[in-house]
Design a protein around this motif. Structure first.
Motif, PDB file in Angstrom:
ATOM      1  N   MET A  48       6.666 -10.168  -0.764  1.00 39.42           N
ATOM      2  CA  MET A  48       6.002 -10.449   0.517  1.00 39.42           C
ATOM      3  C   MET A  48       5.313  -9.192   1.049  1.00 39.42           C
ATOM      4  SD  MET A  48       8.522 -13.063   2.467  1.00 39.42           S
ATOM      5  CE  MET A  48       7.453 -13.460   3.812  1.00 39.42           C
ATOM      6  N   ALA A  49       6.005  -8.057   0.961  1.00 43.68           N
ATOM      7  CA  ALA A  49       5.395  -6.807   1.436  1.00 43.68           C
ATOM      8  C   ALA A  49       4.168  -6.450   0.591  1.00 43.68           C
ATOM      9  CB  ALA A  49       6.419  -5.676   1.401  1.00 43.68           C
ATOM     10  N   LEU A  50       4.212  -6.783  -0.688  1.00 44.64           N
ATOM     11  CA  LEU A  50       3.088  -6.466  -1.580  1.00 44.64           C
ATOM     12  C   LEU A  50       1.942  -7.469  -1.438  1.00 44.64           C
ATOM     13  CD1 LEU A  50       5.148  -5.506  -4.752  1.00 44.64           C
ATOM     14  CD2 LEU A  50       3.593  -3.982  -3.526  1.00 44.64           C
ATOM     15  N   GLU A  51       2.148  -8.490  -0.621  1.00 41.05           N
ATOM     16  CA  GLU A  51       1.161  -9.568  -0.427  1.00 41.05           C
ATOM     17  C   GLU A  51       0.785 -10.181  -1.778  1.00 41.05           C
ATOM     18  OE1 GLU A  51      -1.807  -8.277   2.454  1.00 41.05           O
ATOM     19  OE2 GLU A  51      -0.270  -8.573   3.996  1.00 41.05           O
ATOM     20  N   ARG A 110       1.424 -12.078  -9.272  1.00 42.77           N
ATOM     21  CA  ARG A 110       0.352 -11.085  -9.131  1.00 42.77           C
ATOM     22  C   ARG A 110       0.446 -10.413  -7.771  1.00 42.77           C
ATOM     23  NH1 ARG A 110      -4.388 -11.579 -12.296  1.00 42.77           N
ATOM     24  NH2 ARG A 110      -4.057 -13.079 -13.950  1.00 42.77           N
ATOM     25  N   PHE A 111       0.047  -9.144  -7.728  1.00 47.01           N
ATOM     26  CA  PHE A 111      -0.114  -8.476  -6.430  1.00 47.01           C
ATOM     27  C   PHE A 111      -1.129  -7.354  -6.560  1.00 47.01           C
ATOM     28  CE2 PHE A 111       3.748  -6.722  -8.422  1.00 47.01           C
ATOM     29  CZ  PHE A 111       3.493  -5.368  -8.444  1.00 47.01           C
ATOM     30  N   PRO A 112      -1.804  -7.011  -5.454  1.00 42.91           N
ATOM     31  CA  PRO A 112      -2.790  -5.926  -5.525  1.00 42.91           C
ATOM     32  C   PRO A 112      -2.090  -4.612  -5.824  1.00 42.91           C
ATOM     33  CG  PRO A 112      -2.958  -7.150  -3.445  1.00 42.91           C
ATOM     34  CD  PRO A 112      -1.702  -7.599  -4.114  1.00 42.91           C
ATOM     35  N   ALA A 113      -2.716  -3.799  -6.681  1.00 45.02           N
ATOM     36  CA  ALA A 113      -2.146  -2.474  -6.985  1.00 45.02           C
ATOM     37  C   ALA A 113      -2.068  -1.674  -5.688  1.00 45.02           C
ATOM     38  CB  ALA A 113      -3.022  -1.752  -8.010  1.00 45.02           C
ATOM     39  N   THR A 114      -1.082  -0.766  -5.617  1.00 47.13           N
ATOM     40  CA  THR A 114      -0.829  -0.087  -4.344  1.00 47.13           C
ATOM     41  C   THR A 114      -1.196   1.399  -4.383  1.00 47.13           C
ATOM     42  OG1 THR A 114       1.453   0.101  -5.084  1.00 47.13           O
ATOM     43  CG2 THR A 114       0.972  -1.669  -3.526  1.00 47.13           C
ATOM     44  N   GLU A 115      -2.208   1.727  -5.196  1.00 50.77           N
ATOM     45  CA  GLU A 115      -2.682   3.112  -5.177  1.00 50.77           C
ATOM     46  C   GLU A 115      -3.107   3.451  -3.741  1.00 50.77           C
ATOM     47  OE1 GLU A 115      -3.492   1.376  -8.063  1.00 50.77           O
ATOM     48  OE2 GLU A 115      -2.186   2.663  -9.265  1.00 50.77           O
ATOM     49  N   GLY A 116      -2.711   4.628  -3.272  1.00 46.95           N
ATOM     50  CA  GLY A 116      -3.093   5.014  -1.901  1.00 46.95           C
ATOM     51  C   GLY A 116      -2.050   4.630  -0.857  1.00 46.95           C
ATOM     52  N   TRP A 117      -1.044   3.852  -1.264  1.00 48.54           N
ATOM     53  CA  TRP A 117       0.026   3.490  -0.329  1.00 48.54           C
ATOM     54  C   TRP A 117       1.273   4.305  -0.665  1.00 48.54           C
ATOM     55  CZ3 TRP A 117      -0.058  -0.642   3.343  1.00 48.54           C
ATOM     56  CH2 TRP A 117      -1.225  -1.422   3.317  1.00 48.54           C
ATOM     57  N   GLY A 118       1.978   4.782   0.365  1.00 46.51           N
ATOM     58  CA  GLY A 118       3.315   5.328   0.160  1.00 46.51           C
ATOM     59  C   GLY A 118       4.309   4.178   0.243  1.00 46.51           C
ATOM     60  N   TYR A 119       5.466   4.352  -0.370  1.00 42.94           N
ATOM     61  CA  TYR A 119       6.441   3.261  -0.302  1.00 42.94           C
ATOM     62  C   TYR A 119       7.857   3.791  -0.135  1.00 42.94           C
ATOM     63  CZ  TYR A 119       7.751   4.341  -5.117  1.00 42.94           C
ATOM     64  OH  TYR A 119       8.194   4.986  -6.237  1.00 42.94           O
ATOM     65  N   GLY A 120       8.709   2.934   0.402  1.00 39.44           N
ATOM     66  CA  GLY A 120      10.132   3.252   0.510  1.00 39.44           C
ATOM     67  C   GLY A 120      10.936   1.985   0.335  1.00 39.44           C
ATOM     68  N   GLY A 142       5.439  -9.766 -20.147  1.00 37.02           N
ATOM     69  CA  GLY A 142       4.435  -8.704 -20.052  1.00 37.02           C
ATOM     70  C   GLY A 142       4.091  -8.294 -18.634  1.00 37.02           C
ATOM     71  N   VAL A 143       3.751  -7.004 -18.513  1.00 37.22           N
ATOM     72  CA  VAL A 143       3.271  -6.443 -17.249  1.00 37.22           C
ATOM     73  C   VAL A 143       1.918  -5.819 -17.547  1.00 37.22           C
ATOM     74  CG1 VAL A 143       3.710  -4.742 -15.432  1.00 37.22           C
ATOM     75  CG2 VAL A 143       5.636  -5.924 -16.514  1.00 37.22           C
ATOM     76  N   ALA A 144       0.898  -6.156 -16.760  1.00 36.58           N
ATOM     77  CA  ALA A 144      -0.441  -5.605 -17.018  1.00 36.58           C
ATOM     78  C   ALA A 144      -1.143  -5.302 -15.706  1.00 36.58           C
ATOM     79  CB  ALA A 144      -1.261  -6.610 -17.826  1.00 36.58           C
ATOM     80  N   ARG A 145      -2.023  -4.306 -15.755  1.00 43.02           N
ATOM     81  CA  ARG A 145      -2.877  -4.012 -14.592  1.00 43.02           C
ATOM     82  C   ARG A 145      -4.301  -4.387 -14.968  1.00 43.02           C
ATOM     83  NH1 ARG A 145       0.629  -0.030 -15.136  1.00 43.02           N
ATOM     84  NH2 ARG A 145       1.901   0.684 -13.389  1.00 43.02           N
ATOM     85  N   GLU A 146      -4.927  -5.244 -14.146  1.00 48.08           N
ATOM     86  CA  GLU A 146      -6.294  -5.692 -14.444  1.00 48.08           C
ATOM     87  C   GLU A 146      -7.106  -5.630 -13.157  1.00 48.08           C
ATOM     88  OE1 GLU A 146      -5.211  -9.677 -15.260  1.00 48.08           O
ATOM     89  OE2 GLU A 146      -4.377  -9.245 -17.230  1.00 48.08           O
ATOM     90  N   ASN A 147      -8.159  -4.829 -13.151  1.00 51.08           N
ATOM     91  CA  ASN A 147      -9.085  -4.790 -12.010  1.00 51.08           C
ATOM     92  C   ASN A 147      -8.379  -4.683 -10.657  1.00 51.08           C
ATOM     93  OD1 ASN A 147     -11.144  -5.185 -13.851  1.00 51.08           O
ATOM     94  ND2 ASN A 147     -10.907  -7.415 -13.737  1.00 51.08           N
ATOM     95  N   GLY A 148      -7.473  -3.733 -10.545  1.00 46.66           N
ATOM     96  CA  GLY A 148      -6.807  -3.522  -9.255  1.00 46.66           C
ATOM     97  C   GLY A 148      -5.709  -4.516  -8.940  1.00 46.66           C
ATOM     98  N   THR A 149      -5.367  -5.365  -9.906  1.00 43.35           N
ATOM     99  CA  THR A 149      -4.292  -6.340  -9.693  1.00 43.35           C
ATOM    100  C   THR A 149      -3.198  -6.116 -10.730  1.00 43.35           C
ATOM    101  OG1 THR A 149      -5.857  -7.970  -8.854  1.00 43.35           O
ATOM    102  CG2 THR A 149      -3.761  -8.824  -9.662  1.00 43.35           C
ATOM    103  N   VAL A 150      -1.957  -6.226 -10.292  1.00 43.01           N
ATOM    104  CA  VAL A 150      -0.829  -6.164 -11.225  1.00 43.01           C
ATOM    105  C   VAL A 150      -0.420  -7.596 -11.550  1.00 43.01           C
ATOM    106  CG1 VAL A 150       1.556  -5.410 -11.547  1.00 43.01           C
ATOM    107  CG2 VAL A 150      -0.041  -3.973 -10.255  1.00 43.01           C
ATOM    108  N   ARG A 151      -0.252  -7.879 -12.847  1.00 45.65           N
ATOM    109  CA  ARG A 151       0.171  -9.212 -13.287  1.00 45.65           C
ATOM    110  C   ARG A 151       1.487  -9.068 -14.047  1.00 45.65           C
ATOM    111  NH1 ARG A 151       1.562 -11.351 -17.914  1.00 45.65           N
ATOM    112  NH2 ARG A 151       1.337 -13.588 -18.083  1.00 45.65           N
TER     113      ARG A 151
END
Ligand SMILES: Cc1cc2nc3c(=O)[nH]c(=O)nc-3n(C[C@H](O)[C@H](O)[C@H](O)COP(=O)(O)OP(=O)(O)OC[C@H]3O[C@@H](n4cnc5c(N)ncnc54)[C@H](O)[C@@H]3O)c2cc1C
Length: 279
Positions: A125-128, A167-177, A62-71
């Motif tokens: 690592m980049a996603l912390e 888990r990693f923090p959601a990246t809304e507001g970040w651009g990515y490449g 499973g993949v889920a988004r909870e309170n600004g975190t992706v699990r």
């Protein structure tokens, strides 16, 4: 080649899987997608005496988004991650091998394997991000991706600990490449670069760069990050920052690429990934 003989268990619960690993001796191993472990066994570079198959264990997917975190559950396949609309993580997962490998290989498996040529370790690592590991008996701990990869095929996992989720923090507001260079389509990366950029009014307010296959472990390109943070995101500033991509790295050379060539690739790919992330 035919692997050495081994016992096989397919438990129905996490507790049973951990118990089986703990009582199975030092050569008991978890089996996830099998796309790294089975080739090693066929080459007789690994000879586990017991394989504990995790595919029937509930709660590991499973993949889920909870309170600004992706699990993401450890047994989520590369295909599931690529289809989950997670920006950098999905894009990178979609570049792994071919559809057959992506349908079987798992995020937990690729992290536990600890191959510096794999795509997802440097992305995490980049996603912390963090990796949650559970030991026999049920004790659970969270390990930062930056602390997880210790050396070539060596991680911070203790013997018989299982990765349960990432888990990693959601990246809304970040651009990515994401830029990956390989000699053949669907191969492992000679070098790959993950970039995340946050900007305010055209100025880089934060940036994170992950490097794949530029050392025995995935790396953060902190010299690039330091050079670009606080600067306008102009092509000139991006190019100048990218010139630091290989600082402090010791890329493993092989038949496909010398160290010098990999350093050149890191610079070029970093510039491209930053340009994508800054759009
Ligand atoms: C032809 C081919 C091309 C490939 N190309 C790429 C590529 O371009 N990029 C890339 O990144 N990868 C690539 N891979 C590797 C692929 O991504 C594998 O799926 C991945 O490395 C391992 O995941 P797995 O689920 O198959 O793990 P497995 O092979 O089942 O296990 C790998 C190791 O992790 C351990 N393990 C598995 N799950 C857990 C867990 N939950 N907790 C603790 N330990 C665990 C196992 O005991 C074993 O030691 C390729 C593989 C093949 C066969």
């Amino acid at each position: 080649m035919i692997p050495a003989e081994f016992d096989y268990l397919a438990p129905d619960s996490l507790e049973e899987a951990l118990e089986a690993l703990a009582t199975g001796g030092e050569d008991a191993r978890a089996l996830a997608g099998g796309h790294s472990l089975l080739p090693l066994m066929k080459l007789r570079l690994a000879a586990p005496t017991l394989l504990v198959d995790l595919r029937r264990v509930p709660g590991l997917g499973g993949v889920a988004r909870e309170n600004g975190t992706v699990r993401i559950g450890a047994m989520s396949t590369h295909h599931e991650v690529s289809a989950a609309g997670l920006g950098l993580a999905s894009t990178a997962a979609g570049t792994i091998a071919d559809q057959q490998v992506r349908n079987c290989g798992t995020l937990g498996g690729t992290l536990a394997h600890g191959d510096p040529a794999s795509d997802m370790p440097a992305v995490l690592m980049a996603l912390e991000g963090t990796i949650t590991a559970m030991a026999p008996g049920g004790a659970s701990r969270e390990i930062a991706a930056t602390e997880f990869f210790k050396d070539y095929l060596e991680t911070a996992l203790a013997q018989h600990e299982l990765i349960t989720e990432i888990r990693f923090p959601a990246t809304e507001g970040w651009g990515y490449g994401y830029e990956k260079f390989n000699r053949r389509q669907e191969d492992w990366a000679l070098v790959a670069v993950s970039a995340l950029v946050r900007q305010e009014g055209g100025v880089c307010s934060d940036v994170r760069i992950g490097l794949t296959h530029m050392a025995n472990t995935p790396l953060r390109a902190t010299a690039v990050e330091d050079a670009l943070r606080g600067q306008p995101l102009s092509p000139e500033n991006i190019a100048a920052a990218a010139r630091h991509a290989a600082d402090g790295t010791s890329p493993p050379a092989d038949l496909n690429a010398s160290q010098e060539y990999k350093r050149h690739l890191a610079t070029v790919l970093t510039q491209r990934a930053l340009t994508q992330a800054s759009r």
